[in-house]
Write a protein that holds these residues in place. Sequence first.
Motif, PDB file in Angstrom:
ATOM      1  N   VAL A 264      18.504  33.698 -65.942  1.00  0.00           N
ATOM      2  CA  VAL A 264      17.136  33.382 -66.377  1.00  0.00           C
ATOM      3  C   VAL A 264      17.046  33.496 -67.901  1.00  0.00           C
ATOM      4  O   VAL A 264      16.518  32.600 -68.574  1.00  0.00           O
ATOM      5  CB  VAL A 264      16.108  34.301 -65.676  1.00  0.00           C
ATOM      6  N   ASP A 265      17.570  34.580 -68.455  1.00  0.00           N
ATOM      7  CA  ASP A 265      17.518  34.785 -69.910  1.00  0.00           C
ATOM      8  C   ASP A 265      18.251  33.674 -70.658  1.00  0.00           C
ATOM      9  O   ASP A 265      17.745  33.142 -71.649  1.00  0.00           O
ATOM     10  CB  ASP A 265      18.124  36.141 -70.284  1.00  0.00           C
TER      11      ASP A 265
ATOM     12  N   SER B   2      12.661  27.261 -62.919  1.00  0.00           N
ATOM     13  CA  SER B   2      12.454  28.556 -62.267  1.00  0.00           C
ATOM     14  C   SER B   2      11.757  28.405 -60.920  1.00  0.00           C
ATOM     15  O   SER B   2      12.045  29.168 -59.984  1.00  0.00           O
ATOM     16  CB  SER B   2      11.689  29.514 -63.181  1.00  0.00           C
TER      17      SER B   2
ATOM     18  N   TYR C  53      12.907  44.381 -57.180  1.00  0.00           N
ATOM     19  CA  TYR C  53      13.830  43.426 -57.794  1.00  0.00           C
ATOM     20  C   TYR C  53      13.229  42.027 -57.828  1.00  0.00           C
ATOM     21  O   TYR C  53      13.352  41.301 -58.821  1.00  0.00           O
ATOM     22  CB  TYR C  53      15.170  43.396 -57.059  1.00  0.00           C
TER      23      TYR C  53
ATOM     24  N   VAL D  49      18.992  37.731 -63.528  1.00  0.00           N
ATOM     25  CA  VAL D  49      18.213  37.942 -64.751  1.00  0.00           C
ATOM     26  C   VAL D  49      18.984  37.397 -65.961  1.00  0.00           C
ATOM     27  O   VAL D  49      18.396  36.764 -66.841  1.00  0.00           O
ATOM     28  CB  VAL D  49      17.837  39.431 -64.934  1.00  0.00           C
TER      29      VAL D  49
ATOM     30  N   LYS E 230      20.703  41.100 -58.783  1.00  0.00           N
ATOM     31  CA  LYS E 230      19.510  40.981 -59.635  1.00  0.00           C
ATOM     32  C   LYS E 230      19.915  40.879 -61.102  1.00  0.00           C
ATOM     33  O   LYS E 230      19.407  40.045 -61.849  1.00  0.00           O
ATOM     34  CB  LYS E 230      18.577  42.179 -59.437  1.00  0.00           C
ATOM     35  N   THR E 231      20.845  41.710 -61.509  1.00  0.00           N
ATOM     36  CA  THR E 231      21.298  41.721 -62.899  1.00  0.00           C
ATOM     37  C   THR E 231      21.886  40.364 -63.294  1.00  0.00           C
ATOM     38  O   THR E 231      21.594  39.845 -64.376  1.00  0.00           O
ATOM     39  CB  THR E 231      22.328  42.842 -63.111  1.00  0.00           C
TER      40      THR E 231
ATOM     41  N   PHE F 125      10.685  42.120 -60.545  1.00  0.00           N
ATOM     42  CA  PHE F 125      11.300  42.165 -61.879  1.00  0.00           C
ATOM     43  C   PHE F 125      11.704  40.763 -62.320  1.00  0.00           C
ATOM     44  O   PHE F 125      11.422  40.345 -63.455  1.00  0.00           O
ATOM     45  CB  PHE F 125      12.529  43.085 -61.878  1.00  0.00           C
ATOM     46  N   ILE F 126      12.343  39.997 -61.443  1.00  0.00           N
ATOM     47  CA  ILE F 126      12.774  38.643 -61.802  1.00  0.00           C
ATOM     48  C   ILE F 126      11.563  37.753 -62.049  1.00  0.00           C
ATOM     49  O   ILE F 126      11.528  36.979 -63.007  1.00  0.00           O
ATOM     50  CB  ILE F 126      13.701  38.048 -60.720  1.00  0.00           C
TER      51      ILE F 126
ATOM     52  N   ARG G  61      10.183  38.543 -65.405  1.00  0.00           N
ATOM     53  CA  ARG G  61      11.028  38.018 -66.474  1.00  0.00           C
ATOM     54  C   ARG G  61      10.753  36.529 -66.662  1.00  0.00           C
ATOM     55  O   ARG G  61      10.644  36.038 -67.784  1.00  0.00           O
ATOM     56  CB  ARG G  61      12.500  38.270 -66.143  1.00  0.00           C
TER      57      ARG G  61
END
Length: 178
Positions: A69-70, A86, A101, A66, A62-63, A104-105, A108
């Motif tokens: 994505v950022d 996306s 998770y 993300v 997940k990290t 969260f994504i 984001r």
Amino acid sequence: MAELLAGAGIVDVDIDDAVADEHVRSSAYQRVVSVTASSRSRDRDREIVATILRDPMEMVSKTAVVALVDRLAMKVTGPAEFRQWSAELLPEIDQLKTEAYREFIRRRIHDWLFYLSIEDGHVPTPVELAKVTDWMQRVLAEESTSLAVLALLAESDSRKKTRNIAKNRAGSRKLRTK
């Protein structure tokens, strides 16, 4: 793991160490994300995300996703491009077992679409602003160049610190634009 690293041109990671140690894998994923985001081609992004999301430690994967994505949100030409990019990843993100998770994504991605729409000239309503995370509201307070957005944040943000950042930035922008 070996194919992922080789595809990114990363040859100095010990595969056995990466397989055995989540910290080594996490670091390797961050390097893959950096190479992937820097690439002009988006052709392999879905495959790379799918591979990363197969990691047995969902927090690690997940990290990394993300982070991708950022990075891509800051590279695209606007909200339409980011929405399309996306949308291609969502089927892969839906494979995560942990609902929090996946959510969260998705949040984001929503936040970045909101940010990009503002960069594209959209002035949000207080209701729209309330639908993004506190994190994104803070990002907007710190980075937006729109006086209308800064004024809205200064008046209606849920956090005092974010309201103050927006208020101070709006005031200093007014001084510079006179």
